[in-house]
Scaffold this motif. Structure first.
Motif, PDB file in Angstrom:
ATOM      1  N   PHE A 155       7.561   8.161   5.066  1.00  0.00           N
ATOM      2  CA  PHE A 155       7.105   8.937   4.144  1.00  0.00           C
ATOM      3  C   PHE A 155       8.819   9.273   3.432  1.00  0.00           C
ATOM      4  N   GLY A 156       7.888   9.741   2.046  1.00  0.00           N
ATOM      5  CA  GLY A 156       8.904   9.651   0.855  1.00  0.00           C
ATOM      6  C   GLY A 156       9.643  11.251   1.502  1.00  0.00           C
ATOM      7  N   PHE A 164       0.932   5.321  -0.605  1.00  0.00           N
ATOM      8  CA  PHE A 164      -0.619   6.626  -0.057  1.00  0.00           C
ATOM      9  C   PHE A 164      -0.039   7.885  -0.627  1.00  0.00           C
ATOM     10  N   THR A 187      -5.331   6.140  -1.949  1.00  0.00           N
ATOM     11  CA  THR A 187      -4.088   5.148  -1.523  1.00  0.00           C
ATOM     12  C   THR A 187      -4.607   4.613  -2.383  1.00  0.00           C
ATOM     13  N   LEU A 247      -5.086  13.612   2.818  1.00  0.00           N
ATOM     14  CA  LEU A 247      -4.704  12.107   1.522  1.00  0.00           C
ATOM     15  C   LEU A 247      -5.596  12.663   0.844  1.00  0.00           C
ATOM     16  N   THR A 264       0.952  -1.110   0.364  1.00  0.00           N
ATOM     17  CA  THR A 264      -0.270   0.124  -0.545  1.00  0.00           C
ATOM     18  C   THR A 264       1.497   1.274   0.017  1.00  0.00           C
ATOM     19  N   ALA A 266       1.459  -4.138   8.640  1.00  0.00           N
ATOM     20  CA  ALA A 266       2.116  -2.984   9.608  1.00  0.00           C
ATOM     21  C   ALA A 266       1.121  -1.849   9.211  1.00  0.00           C
ATOM     22  N   TYR A 267       1.503  -1.173  10.429  1.00  0.00           N
ATOM     23  CA  TYR A 267       0.866   0.452  10.575  1.00  0.00           C
ATOM     24  C   TYR A 267       1.532   1.836   9.871  1.00  0.00           C
ATOM     25  N   GLU A 268       2.567   1.489  10.091  1.00  0.00           N
ATOM     26  CA  GLU A 268       4.059   3.040  10.077  1.00  0.00           C
ATOM     27  C   GLU A 268       3.371   3.089   8.705  1.00  0.00           C
ATOM     28  N   GLN A 269       3.422   4.077   8.723  1.00  0.00           N
ATOM     29  CA  GLN A 269       3.096   5.055   7.221  1.00  0.00           C
ATOM     30  C   GLN A 269       5.160   5.355   7.105  1.00  0.00           C
TER      31      GLN A 269
END
Lengths: 111, 115
Positions: free
Chosen positions: B106-107, B34, B49, B46, B32, B101-104
């Motif tokens: 970031f770029g 975002f 997704t 956001l 996934t 996993a929950y954590e995103q």
């Protein structure tokens, strides 16, 4: 509806302690993240709370009360480099693991 | 570990043209991804997704025909801003999460300026 609020700006002194609050009204709440973002850069992960209570990570701690819809980020021994925007974001699994961000709190650390 | 890159970091384009932004997970597989947009002094909003191998899910108010998202592999998602206008000028940030996993992560973001 879904709502997540933070103070817009805060100012604190180098070496001091500052608490940044975040309140939320949501459905499907599953946890709360805190991110730090310097101007023009992407957010960096600070902490994640799922259960009530305090999570401590060095100079940074985060607290969550699910029943009160309330969280705070505590920054100790403030340094000038801590001047940044601090974003709380709630995480909801029902919506495809999405994060909904608060408005962000711009923290300015002064001498 | 868990590094996400974006390319380009900055882009200036003329009104009416299209711009493609790439988001890559460098050292993990991201089922996934975002896409967020951030206007000056505002929070991240956001946009959509993106799931590998399926159509993206767009947030309310985001035009899917204007913001084309493709998640062709487990390490790459692209956002194409079509027929860009000056009001599309913004900071576009992607994030990626590992399977389960929950954590995103970031770029570094892409600064788009439409003239």
């Amino acid at each position: 509806g879904q709502n997540i609020d933070q103070p817009t700006e805060m100012t604190a002194t180098e070496g001091a302690i500052v608490q940044i609050n975040c309140t939320y009204q949501t459905s499907g709440f599953n946890g709360l993240f805190w991110y730090q973002q310097h101007a023009g850069e992407a957010p960096t992960f600070l902490s994640y709370n799922v259960l009530d209570g305090l999570e401590e990570k060095g100079r940074f701690s985060s607290f969550l009360s699910r029943s009160k819809g309330y969280s705070y980020l505590l920054l100790k021994e403030l340094q000038m480099k801590d001047s940044a925007s601090y974003l709380c974001a709630w995480f909801h699994t029902g919506g495809g693991n999405k994060l909904t961000f608060g408005t962000g709190t711009q923290l300015k650390v002064e001498l | 570990g868990a590094v996400v890159s974006q390319h380009p970091s900055r882009v200036i384009c003329k009104s009416g043209t299209s711009v493609k932004i790439e988001c890559r997970s460098l050292d993990f597989q991201a089922t996934t991804m975002f896409w967020y947009r951030q206007f000056p002094k505002q929070s991240l909003m956001l946009m959509a997704t993106s799931n590998e191998g399926s159509k993206a899910t767009y947030e309310q108010g985001v035009e899917k025909d204007k913001f084309l998202i493709n998640h062709a592999s487990l390490t790459l998602s692209t956002l194409t801003v079509t027929s860009a206008h000056p009001e599309d000028s913004s900071f576009y940030i992607c994030s990626a999460s590992m399977t389960g996993a929950y954590e995103q992560y970031f770029g570094p973001g892409t600064r788009l300026t439409v003239t």
